[in-house]
Write an enzyme that holds these catalytic residues in place. Structure first.
Site, PDB file in Angstrom:
ATOM      1  N   SER A  26      31.302  53.853  30.761  1.00 20.30           N
ATOM      2  CA  SER A  26      31.882  53.773  29.413  1.00 20.30           C
ATOM      3  C   SER A  26      31.651  52.393  28.800  1.00 20.30           C
ATOM      4  O   SER A  26      31.384  52.285  27.598  1.00 20.30           O
ATOM      5  CB  SER A  26      33.378  54.105  29.441  1.00 20.30           C
ATOM      6  OG  SER A  26      34.124  53.072  30.042  1.00 20.30           O
ATOM      7  N   ARG A  53      29.474  46.361  43.486  1.00 23.94           N
ATOM      8  CA  ARG A  53      28.825  45.764  44.658  1.00 23.94           C
ATOM      9  C   ARG A  53      29.110  44.265  44.658  1.00 23.94           C
ATOM     10  O   ARG A  53      29.037  43.628  43.603  1.00 23.94           O
ATOM     11  CB  ARG A  53      27.302  45.942  44.606  1.00 23.94           C
ATOM     12  CG  ARG A  53      26.778  47.313  44.837  1.00 23.94           C
ATOM     13  CD  ARG A  53      26.857  47.743  46.275  1.00 23.94           C
ATOM     14  NE  ARG A  53      26.010  46.978  47.171  1.00 23.94           N
ATOM     15  CZ  ARG A  53      26.089  47.079  48.505  1.00 23.94           C
ATOM     16  NH1 ARG A  53      26.980  47.900  49.053  1.00 23.94           N
ATOM     17  NH2 ARG A  53      25.312  46.359  49.280  1.00 23.94           N
ATOM     18  N   HIS A  79      35.873  42.251  34.269  1.00 27.56           N
ATOM     19  CA  HIS A  79      36.855  42.461  35.348  1.00 27.56           C
ATOM     20  C   HIS A  79      38.180  42.875  34.733  1.00 27.56           C
ATOM     21  O   HIS A  79      38.637  42.247  33.771  1.00 27.56           O
ATOM     22  CB  HIS A  79      37.035  41.180  36.160  1.00 27.56           C
ATOM     23  CG  HIS A  79      38.008  41.331  37.278  1.00 27.56           C
ATOM     24  ND1 HIS A  79      37.702  41.993  38.442  1.00 27.56           N
ATOM     25  CD2 HIS A  79      39.292  40.920  37.401  1.00 27.56           C
ATOM     26  CE1 HIS A  79      38.764  41.992  39.236  1.00 27.56           C
ATOM     27  NE2 HIS A  79      39.749  41.353  38.625  1.00 27.56           N
TER      28      HIS A  79
HETATM   29  C1  GRF Z   1      36.117  49.203  34.344  1.00 34.17           C
HETATM   30  O1  GRF Z   1      37.507  49.231  34.277  1.00 34.17           O
HETATM   31  C2  GRF Z   1      35.669  47.838  34.798  1.00 34.17           C
HETATM   32  O2  GRF Z   1      36.530  46.785  34.405  1.00 34.17           O
HETATM   33  C3  GRF Z   1      35.746  47.988  36.278  1.00 34.17           C
HETATM   34  O3  GRF Z   1      35.241  49.284  36.536  1.00 34.17           O
HETATM   35  C4  GRF Z   1      35.563  50.112  35.423  1.00 34.17           C
HETATM   36  C5  GRF Z   1      34.251  50.754  35.024  1.00 34.17           C
HETATM   37  O4  GRF Z   1      34.384  51.615  34.044  1.00 34.17           O
HETATM   38  N1  GRF Z   1      34.964  46.990  37.004  1.00 34.17           N
HETATM   39  P1  GRF Z   1      33.080  52.250  33.313  1.00 34.17           P
HETATM   40  O5  GRF Z   1      32.122  52.721  34.390  1.00 34.17           O
HETATM   41  O6  GRF Z   1      32.450  51.187  32.463  1.00 34.17           O
HETATM   42  O7  GRF Z   1      33.645  53.366  32.532  1.00 34.17           O
END
Ligand code: GRF
Length: 198
Positions: free
Chosen positions: A13, A91, A109
């Site tokens: 997303s 990762r 993050h």
């Molecule tokens: C997000 O909340 C990001 O902060 C975390 O993993 C999630 C990934 O969401 N590291 P998406 O795959 O971008 O929907």
């Protein structure tokens, strides 16, 4: 125009919001690669549907972390990105790899760093009883969830919040913050953005 590569492990997303920004001209850049370390990452099909070059590099195919990172490095050398965006890329990269791309690699993050580095940030925020939580875009270094902070966005934490409801609130802010930071970096600005709650 900058060249941007996006690394994902899941649905993507955040990746889609970055692609939207590049497509709409809000971000002066072109996507040159979307790469996943997971075969079942739903984001790969979404990027391919937008004619963005994609690659799946399953980390499970590599015996050692260094071997995967070496293959990742080669794939990025081929794509020649100016900026690499980690967007839900789950990762931990080796110091040898991060040293080669430091200053050109950013990550989002789901906490207000330096609070709650690592995993399960929303549950830990609720357990800590904080009243404000959020997300951070930062430069990637050899230290996990460390590096220069380019932007943060906040959300209020209410007594009724669960890790799931908090994650949903923070994701809305991620989708605002990440394109805004990338837009500044692609204009050769070093941002320090702060976005309040919506
Ligand atoms: C997000 O909340 C990001 O902060 C975390 O993993 C999630 C990934 O969401 N590291 P998406 O795959 O971008 O929907």
């Amino acid at each position: 125009m900058k060249r941007v590569a996006i690394l994902i492990s899941g649905g993507g997303s955040n990746m889609l919001r970055l692609l939207d920004g590049m497509r709409d001209g809000a971000i002066d850049a072109q996507p040159v690669l979307v790469l996943s370390n997971k075969v079942d990452a739903g984001g790969i099909a979404k990027a391919a549907a937008r004619d963005v070059p994609t690659k799946v590099l399953p980390h499970v195919d590599y015996a050692k972390r260094e071997d995967f990172d070496a293959a990742l490095h080669d794939a990025l050398i081929d794509a020649r990105p100016d900026i690499i965006c980690l967007a839900g890329f789950m990762r931990i990269l080796t110091p040898g790899f991060t040293a080669k791309w430091e200053g050109r690699m950013i990550n989002i993050h789901p906490s207000l760093l330096p609070l709650f580095r690592g995993l399960h940030t929303h549950r830990r925020a609720i357990e800590a009883g904080v009243a404000v939580h959020g997300c951070t875009v930062h430069g990637v270094t050899a230290e996990l969830d460390d590096g220069p902070i380019y932007g943060q966005a906040t959300v209020p934490v209410t007594p009724a919040d669960t890790p799931e409801t908090l994650a949903a609130k923070v994701l809305v802010q991620e989708h605002r913050l990440y394109p805004a930071v990338l837009s500044e970096l692609c204009a050769d600005h070093v941002p320090r953005l702060s976005l309040g709650a919506v």
